[in-house]
Design an enzyme around this catalytic site. Structure first.
Site, PDB file in Angstrom:
ATOM      1  N   HIS A 164       0.836  -1.201   0.000  1.00  0.00           N
ATOM      2  CA  HIS A 164       0.000   0.000   0.000  1.00  0.00           C
ATOM      3  C   HIS A 164       0.872   1.253   0.000  1.00  0.00           C
ATOM      4  O   HIS A 164       0.822   2.051   0.936  1.00  0.00           O
ATOM      5  CB  HIS A 164      -0.932   0.005   1.215  1.00  0.00           C
TER       6      HIS A 164
HETATM    7  C1  FAD Z   1      -0.652  -7.955  -3.774  1.00  0.00           C
HETATM    8  C2  FAD Z   1      -1.364  -6.642  -3.674  1.00  0.00           C
HETATM    9  C3  FAD Z   1      -2.582  -6.564  -3.011  1.00  0.00           C
HETATM   10  C4  FAD Z   1      -3.253  -5.341  -2.893  1.00  0.00           C
HETATM   11  N1  FAD Z   1      -4.447  -5.305  -2.268  1.00  0.00           N
HETATM   12  C5  FAD Z   1      -5.097  -4.132  -2.137  1.00  0.00           C
HETATM   13  C6  FAD Z   1      -6.370  -4.067  -1.507  1.00  0.00           C
HETATM   14  O1  FAD Z   1      -6.939  -5.084  -1.080  1.00  0.00           O
HETATM   15  N2  FAD Z   1      -6.977  -2.863  -1.384  1.00  0.00           N
HETATM   16  C7  FAD Z   1      -6.393  -1.720  -1.848  1.00  0.00           C
HETATM   17  O2  FAD Z   1      -6.974  -0.653  -1.670  1.00  0.00           O
HETATM   18  N3  FAD Z   1      -5.203  -1.755  -2.482  1.00  0.00           N
HETATM   19  C8  FAD Z   1      -4.547  -2.932  -2.635  1.00  0.00           C
HETATM   20  N4  FAD Z   1      -3.346  -2.956  -3.306  1.00  0.00           N
HETATM   21  C9  FAD Z   1      -2.807  -1.696  -3.851  1.00  0.00           C
HETATM   22  C10 FAD Z   1      -3.426  -1.359  -5.202  1.00  0.00           C
HETATM   23  O3  FAD Z   1      -3.146  -2.379  -6.123  1.00  0.00           O
HETATM   24  C11 FAD Z   1      -2.895  -0.018  -5.694  1.00  0.00           C
HETATM   25  O4  FAD Z   1      -3.216   0.963  -4.746  1.00  0.00           O
HETATM   26  C12 FAD Z   1      -3.506   0.388  -7.031  1.00  0.00           C
HETATM   27  O5  FAD Z   1      -3.228  -0.553  -8.020  1.00  0.00           O
HETATM   28  C13 FAD Z   1      -3.010   1.749  -7.461  1.00  0.00           C
HETATM   29  O6  FAD Z   1      -3.563   2.074  -8.700  1.00  0.00           O
HETATM   30  P1  FAD Z   1      -2.786   3.003  -9.727  1.00  0.00           P
HETATM   31  O7  FAD Z   1      -3.672   3.162 -10.882  1.00  0.00           O
HETATM   32  O8  FAD Z   1      -2.325   4.193  -9.020  1.00  0.00           O
HETATM   33  O9  FAD Z   1      -1.463   2.174 -10.095  1.00  0.00           O
HETATM   34  P2  FAD Z   1      -1.297   0.815 -10.873  1.00  0.00           P
HETATM   35  O10 FAD Z   1      -2.480  -0.034 -10.738  1.00  0.00           O
HETATM   36  O11 FAD Z   1      -0.007   0.258 -10.449  1.00  0.00           O
HETATM   37  O12 FAD Z   1      -1.208   1.266 -12.398  1.00  0.00           O
HETATM   38  C14 FAD Z   1      -0.159   2.068 -12.839  1.00  0.00           C
HETATM   39  C15 FAD Z   1       0.112   1.764 -14.305  1.00  0.00           C
HETATM   40  O13 FAD Z   1       1.049   2.695 -14.792  1.00  0.00           O
HETATM   41  C16 FAD Z   1       1.930   2.052 -15.659  1.00  0.00           C
HETATM   42  N5  FAD Z   1       3.190   2.795 -15.740  1.00  0.00           N
HETATM   43  C17 FAD Z   1       4.124   2.914 -14.766  1.00  0.00           C
HETATM   44  N6  FAD Z   1       5.153   3.648 -15.202  1.00  0.00           N
HETATM   45  C18 FAD Z   1       4.866   4.000 -16.462  1.00  0.00           C
HETATM   46  C19 FAD Z   1       5.551   4.751 -17.444  1.00  0.00           C
HETATM   47  N7  FAD Z   1       6.733   5.306 -17.179  1.00  0.00           N
HETATM   48  N8  FAD Z   1       4.985   4.900 -18.666  1.00  0.00           N
HETATM   49  C20 FAD Z   1       3.770   4.345 -18.945  1.00  0.00           C
HETATM   50  N9  FAD Z   1       3.073   3.628 -18.040  1.00  0.00           N
HETATM   51  C21 FAD Z   1       3.626   3.461 -16.817  1.00  0.00           C
HETATM   52  C22 FAD Z   1       2.097   0.701 -15.045  1.00  0.00           C
HETATM   53  O14 FAD Z   1       2.561  -0.217 -16.014  1.00  0.00           O
HETATM   54  C23 FAD Z   1       0.710   0.390 -14.525  1.00  0.00           C
HETATM   55  O15 FAD Z   1      -0.047  -0.333 -15.434  1.00  0.00           O
HETATM   56  C24 FAD Z   1      -2.674  -4.171  -3.441  1.00  0.00           C
HETATM   57  C25 FAD Z   1      -1.465  -4.261  -4.127  1.00  0.00           C
HETATM   58  C26 FAD Z   1      -0.816  -5.474  -4.249  1.00  0.00           C
HETATM   59  C27 FAD Z   1       0.487  -5.518  -4.976  1.00  0.00           C
END
Ligand code: FAD
Ligand code: SF4
Lengths: 543, 181
Positions: free
Chosen positions: A480
């Site tokens: 997280h």
């Molecule tokens: C095992 C696990 C369990 C979890 N369980 C929970 C839960 O139960 N509840 C909860 O609230 N949260 C949970 N989380 C956390 C949750 O997954 C994240 O908070 C969430 O995915 C964040 O979303 P996001 O869109 O910010 O990032 P992400 O979902 O990580 O998406 C970011 C995207 O940006 C892309 N990216 C990165 N850098 C670049 C770049 N330079 N150029 C182009 N694209 C790029 C990546 O490839 C990715 O696809 C968990 C995480 C894990 C790993």
């Protein structure tokens, strides 16, 4: 360099839940939207197949094996964080495991989707610790409701989510979009026995469908939420990628953004991305959104050193990458006298929260959860390693499966500028981009929280007639991450303002848990999703 | 619901040979070592392996196709497998025991025990060998899941929409039940 020049009203870096939500909403409003995604597209059935065929299976119950077991692809231009991709520099390892694929990390998230409590926006003014958010619960309530609808959250109405057993909190304008899943035998039994000892069970709100919801079937108890829900009953970001594309947004996979460029007025003019073949491409837009995950977002900003922003984009405060937080935890294993049978139904549901109270002056708040993952393969492997054979092998597999409880505690972590993401000076990926270098440590506040939680767990073992068989106090990363582009009113000590807009750049928004001013002990994604919907609303008004 | 096995049940030949347990079946293993290894084992080698596996796991209906794949997978990783099997078979014969539990209390030689553990591990975990040569043979058919079947699903093979709630009752029960109530 390529001469190809791409342009959109809005360009979004990252197709995770945050980027995809914004893309879907702006495409609906008729804006031209381009989402650049570092990783490839993946198909659910391929991931499930890879999972089933893998000799070592990843699950939340075998975190130590995670290096070997992820069924998601690891490509040279988008390497998996399972393994040695991240550079660790601090006393405490920060081994987080985000995914780089279309849809992002929620493909394998547990899907706990919590709102924060009003008090959690005011840690500093209430308890003299950490920081206050510049906004409060009331500012976000509407967006929490919208996010719950978008992500499809199942929950228990009318419970006190603080864990204090008081009146319903936080206040909600509308009930949960879907009702809670039925309780399993274990959840029911534990809740009864611990309630008798004065504890208040709280049923976790989560992203598993309990009625057909949009394209999603009802949760079938596959007990495989991490690493992948085989049937797509559990929410993940790929669902909003589909919605965004159906509404006309363009998602470009395998496009690794490595630089943003600003002009002398502070406006972002363009960004640059690389293809797996190393070719470089430019995109111009009216508004830019970075939604690349809490570790990769600051990396991108720090890589973007320009004439006007020599410390990196959005970094005049020097706060980009700092204040790295998590809900770093501990775990305790118990053997119960009576069989409890974890492993039926979804992988988590019952928690005991300690989120509010004067203790927070001195100790981290926490959430105690019981893991409901089928651990049969770990137990069988361990017994065989010990040389157990014959009928005894079946008997002990059954006994361990039925009688072992795996508790995990998540703690609040205070924002500390010393805990940070920087650019590695020595390690680069296949495109020549530096890998994130992480420094992380935990202070007395966190340790004081663990002592309180251990008192509860000892009491649990008495109430459950169970014996504590294992403790791990060694800083388990809880996946997280937050804080690395922290939100605040003061441009000198924060990266984004209350609208998630970069203080330094009027047309740059940052979406994700990286903007959170306090980690809390809760899972952060619903808050990031609510903020993302709010960002989309702001952008919609502007262009 | 237990996931259906994807492979057909054992050949009739197997049941015929099963009668021979304790005599001829293991006997033919001895000859195997001197034959030299080929990539395609004789059907009788696999059948012998199957019968030995049934003895070691206390199961009566192990699958011939899976036995073949475990046998090949193990032989790939442990070239001395035929010799080890011969030694284990000889030790079982010498003990004069009829069930695995009796054989275990009789006391196998350390070598025999180690071979037995290798074979049982493969069937239980569905995986042969050690890192980095670990190889997946079976997932939902791995025997470890039978110990909890009725109570817990094989992860990723769900029981159906919201199909849980009652007290889990595993199909497999034991004389000395784990200390309940
Ligand atoms: C095992 C696990 C369990 C979890 N369980 C929970 C839960 O139960 N509840 C909860 O609230 N949260 C949970 N989380 C956390 C949750 O997954 C994240 O908070 C969430 O995915 C964040 O979303 P996001 O869109 O910010 O990032 P992400 O979902 O990580 O998406 C970011 C995207 O940006 C892309 N990216 C990165 N850098 C670049 C770049 N330079 N150029 C182009 N694209 C790029 C990546 O490839 C990715 O696809 C968990 C995480 C894990 C790993
Ligand atoms: S329990 Fe199974 S069906 Fe339900 S969400 Fe998890 S993986 Fe999907």
């Amino acid at each position: 360099m390529s001469t190809e020049n791409l342009h959109a009203d809005v360009v979004i870096v990252g197709s995770g839940v945050c980027g995809a939500l914004i893309g879907a909403q702006l495409a609906k409003a008729g804006k031209s939207v381009l989402i650049l995604e570092a990783g490839p597209r993946v198909k659910r059935r391929d991931i499930v197949e890879t999972y089933r065929d893998a000799p070592v299976k990843l699950s939340l119950a075998n975190m130590k094996l995670q290096g070997a077991g992820s069924p998601f692809p690891s490509l040279p231009h988008a390497p998996s964080t399972y393994g040695d991709y991240l550079e660790q520099k601090g006393p405490v390892k920060y081994n987080t495991s985000y995914l780089r694929v279309v849809g992002g990390t929620t493909w394998h998230f547990g899907s706990a989707l919590w709102r924060l409590l009003p008090s959690e926006f005011k840690l500093n003014s209430l308890y003299g610790r950490g920081r206050d958010w510049p906004i409060g619960y009331d500012d976000l309530e509407k967006y929490y409701g919208l996010a719950e609808m978008e992500l499809g959250v199942s929950g228990t109405d009318d419970q006190d989510e603080s864990g204090a057993g008081g009146s319903p909190s936080p206040a909600r304008a509308a009930p949960y979009p879907m009702k809670q899943v039925p309780l399993t035998y274990m959840f029911r039994t534990l809740a009864e026995k611990l309630s008798a000892g004065g504890y208040n069970p709280v049923w976790e709100p989560h992203g598993r469908a309990t009625r057909p919801y949009n394209q999603r079937p009802v949760c079938a108890g596959n007990n495989n939420c991490n690493p992948v829900c085989p049937i797509g009953a559990k929410y993940d970001g790929s669902m909003h990628c589909d919605i965004a594309e159906n509404r006309g947004a363009v998602i470009m996979p395998n496009a690794v953004v490595y630089k943003l460029e600003d002009d002398d007025t502070g406006r972002i003019q363009a960004l640059w991305f690389k293809r797996p073949d190393g070719s470089e491409h430019k995109v111009t837009a009216k508004v830019f959104v970075v939604a690349a995950h809490t570790i990769e977002t600051p990396k991108l900003l720090l890589m973007s050193k320009t004439r006007h922003s020599p410390n990196g984009i959005a970094n005049s405060s020097d706060m980009v990458g700092r204040n790295l937080m998590d809900t770093t935890g501990i775990s305790v294993t118990m053997k119960t006298r009576d069989p409890v049978w974890p492993g039926q139904g979804p992988t988590e549901l019952l928690v005991f929260n300690k989120r509010e109270g004067d203790f927070r002056r001195n100790a981290a708040q926490y959430k105690i959860k019981v893991r409901n993952t089928t651990p049969v393969s770990q137990y069988a492997a361990t017994l065989l390693e010990q040389g157990v054979l014959g009928t005894e092998l079946d008997r002990r597999i059954q006994e361990l499966s039925a009688h072992t409880l795996a508790w995990a505690v998540d703690f609040e972590v205070l924002p500390d500028p010393a805990n940070r993401v920087t650019l590695s000076k020595t390690k680069f990926d296949a495109l020549g981009l530096p890998v994130p270098s992480l420094y992380y440590d935990l202070n007395d506040y966190w340790h004081a929280g663990t002592e309180l939680a251990m008192q509860d767990l000892n009491r649990f073992s008495q109430l459950l007639d169970a014996e504590i068989t294992k403790k791990n106090m060694k800083f388990e990363n809880r996946q997280h991450p937050s804080g690395t582009t922290i939100m605040g009113d003061n441009p000198r000590d924060s990266v984004v303002n209350r609208d998630c807009r970069a203080h330094d750049h009027p047309n740059l928004y940052i979406a994700g848990t990286s903007v959170m001013s306090a980690s809390t002990c809760m899972n952060p994604t619903l808050t990031a999703a609510a903020l993302s919907i709010r960002i989309a609303e702001r952008i919609q008004r502007e262009i | 619901m237990i996931p259906h096995s994807i492979v057909p049940t054992a050949l009739s030949q197997v049941s015929r040979r099963r009668f021979l347990l304790g005599g001829l079946a293991f006997g033919s293993m001895g000859a195997l070592a001197s034959h030299g290894l080929t990539n395609t084992p004789k059907a009788s080698d696999v059948t012998d392996f199957l019968i030995l596996s049934e003895f070691l796991t206390g199961r009566k209906n192990l699958n011939f196709t899976l036995a073949r794949r475990y046998y090949l997978g193990l032989r790939d990783q442990f070239p001395d497998l035929p010799d080890r099997i011969t030694n284990l078979s000889n030790d079982i014969h010498a003990s004069g025991t009829q069930t695995m539990d009796d054989y275990l209390s009789h006391g196998p030689t350390p070598d025999a025990r180690s071979t037995a553990t290798t074979i049982v591990s493969a069937w239980y975990l569905g995986v042969v060998g050690e890192d980095p040569k670990k190889k997946m043979i079976a997932y939902s058919d791995a025997l470890m899941f039978q110990a909890v079947a009725g109570a817990l699903v094989v992860p990723s093979y769900g029981a159906g929409p919201l199909a849980w709630g009652s007290r889990p009752e595993p199909y497999m029960t034991f004389k000395e039940a784990p200390d309940e109530h």
